[in-house]
Design a protein around this motif. Structure first.
Motif, short mmCIF file in Angstrom:
data_model
loop_
_atom_site.label_atom_id
_atom_site.label_comp_id
_atom_site.label_asym_id
_atom_site.label_seq_id
_atom_site.Cartn_x
_atom_site.Cartn_y
_atom_site.Cartn_z
N UNK A 175 0.83 -1.20 0.00
CA UNK A 175 0.00 0.00 0.00
C UNK A 175 0.86 1.25 0.00
N UNK A 176 0.24 2.39 -0.28
CA UNK A 176 0.96 3.66 -0.23
C UNK A 176 1.56 3.87 1.16
N UNK A 177 2.79 4.34 1.20
CA UNK A 177 3.46 4.57 2.47
C UNK A 177 4.20 3.38 3.02
N UNK A 178 4.26 2.27 2.27
CA UNK A 178 4.93 1.07 2.77
C UNK A 178 6.44 1.12 2.61
N UNK A 179 6.96 2.13 1.90
CA UNK A 179 8.41 2.27 1.74
C UNK A 179 8.95 1.80 0.41
N UNK A 180 8.07 1.45 -0.52
CA UNK A 180 8.50 0.88 -1.80
C UNK A 180 9.42 1.84 -2.56
N UNK A 181 8.94 3.05 -2.78
CA UNK A 181 9.71 4.01 -3.59
C UNK A 181 10.99 4.43 -2.89
N UNK A 182 10.97 4.49 -1.56
CA UNK A 182 12.16 4.94 -0.84
C UNK A 182 13.33 3.96 -1.01
N UNK A 183 13.04 2.70 -1.23
CA UNK A 183 14.11 1.74 -1.53
C UNK A 183 14.83 2.16 -2.81
N UNK A 184 14.06 2.51 -3.85
CA UNK A 184 14.66 2.93 -5.11
C UNK A 184 15.41 4.25 -4.96
N UNK A 185 14.82 5.21 -4.25
CA UNK A 185 15.47 6.50 -4.07
C UNK A 185 16.78 6.36 -3.30
N UNK A 186 16.80 5.47 -2.31
CA UNK A 186 18.05 5.23 -1.57
C UNK A 186 19.12 4.66 -2.49
N UNK A 187 18.75 3.72 -3.35
CA UNK A 187 19.70 3.13 -4.28
C UNK A 187 20.27 4.18 -5.24
N UNK A 188 19.42 5.10 -5.67
CA UNK A 188 19.83 6.12 -6.64
C UNK A 188 20.48 7.34 -6.00
N UNK A 189 20.51 7.39 -4.68
CA UNK A 189 21.05 8.56 -4.01
C UNK A 189 20.16 9.77 -4.14
N UNK A 190 18.85 9.55 -4.17
CA UNK A 190 17.88 10.63 -4.42
C UNK A 190 16.97 10.89 -3.22
N UNK A 191 17.39 10.49 -2.03
CA UNK A 191 16.58 10.76 -0.85
C UNK A 191 16.48 12.27 -0.60
#
Length: 325
Positions: free
Chosen positions: A44-60
């Motif tokens: 669901x929204x807010x589960x942290x899915x996108x933040x995994x990708x942003x962390x990998x890309x250095x885009x937090x």
């Protein structure tokens, strides 16, 4: 002989500093991605899915920090200096964002934006980069690619803009493509076309894909394997057909029950998961899904459930599942 993972994430955490305290978006996530594999991350929204990708890309965001290890092609992405990470992002690692209109420069022609990628990361001349950009636009089935390359993003439909983003992401023939809900804003017909195109190009180039989505129908269409996330933690992982046939975790079963199915009896309402998704907050001692779980027992709110191997290629973090013998 078993192939080495292309990507290996171990104990990844993402935390954000807020005025009211620290928010935990990703909490100890570990997973592997094999060469040529398509992995879906759902929740669901807010589960942290996108933040995994942003962390990998250095885009937090500036108030975010990532911990743990993300090894890609032998390098830990979290410890790379900015210039080294830029080289990885331009050559081996690409990302398709959710909204192409905010990802494309509205003041640059589409062809120039694609050509710039090749000129910066591969050192191609202006003419060679332009020709390669037009060829890639044609490859993603944009009609009259040579003419369309001279147009601006606002002159394209939503589906065509997303095709441009796919073309841009695949221009450098990356080893890994990260796709953050790439078809959310598209109607179902265009969505199917874009998904099929991603799968076709990935097969042709040997590119692995991590697809973040909340849509299990998209996962069923495209993914080899699925990771189910809730409250920043992995709840379950399995091959796609195994997960759909026999989900082990109560949260996964709830997600599947909420999917409309053609073969299911007609009912006034779809299934739902009671309660509201967990919002980011401090550390949780028990299972983050416990407040909404219909099967919870006392230990669920007190102790973090262990990640148990429940079968070949599958695991689940639940006190109620049994370890495979």
């Amino acid at each position: 002989m078993t192939a080495e993972p292309l990507l290996s994430i171990r104990d990844l955490s993402v935390r954000f500093r807020l005025p009211e305290g620290e928010a935990v978006a990703v909490d100890g996530v570990s997973l592997d991605l094999m060469p040529g594999e398509v992995l879906g991350i759902v929740g669901e929204s807010g589960s942290g899915k996108s933040q995994i990708l942003y962390a990998m890309m250095g885009l937090l965001a500036s108030n975010g920090r990532a911990g743990g290890q993300v090894r890609f092609q032998g390098q830990d992405l979290l410890s790379l200096p900015p210039r080294a990470l830029d080289r990885v992002r331009g050559q081996s690692l690409s990302m398709i964002f959710q909204d192409p209109m905010t990802s494309l420069n509205p003041f640059m022609r589409v062809g120039d934006q694609l050509a710039e990628t090749l000129r910066v990361h591969q050192g191609l001349s202006r003419d060679a980069a332009w020709k390669a950009a037009v060829a890639m636009l044609d490859r993603v089935r944009i009609p009259d690619a040579a003419s369309r390359a001279r147009r601006y993003p606002h002159e394209f439909s939503g589906g065509m803009r997303q095709r441009v983003m796919i073309a841009m992401a695949l221009l450098a023939k990356p080893r890994l493509l990260l796709a953050d809900e790439p078809t959310t804003a598209l109607d179902v017909t265009i969505q199917a076309q874009v998904l099929d195109l991603m799968a076709e190009l990935a097969r042709e180039t040997g590119t692995s894909i991590i697809l973040v989505t909340h849509d299990l129908g998209v996962v069923a269409r495209l993914c080899d394997r699925v990771v189910v996330l809730y409250g920043g933690r992995v709840m379950e992982e399995a091959r796609t057909e195994t997960l759909f046939d026999n989900a082990a975790h109560p949260y996964t079963r709830g997600l599947l029950a909420a999917m409309p199915r053609l073969e299911a009896p007609l009912t006034p309402r779809l299934g739902t998961i009671p309660g509201t998704p967990r919002s980011g907050g401090g550390d949780v001692s028990g299972c983050p899904f416990a407040p909404r779980c219909p099967d919870r027992i006392d230990i669920c709110t007190k102790a973090r459930p262990p990640m148990r191997i429940t079968g070949e290629g599958r695991r689940a973090a639940c006190h109620l599942v049994e370890e495979a013998q």
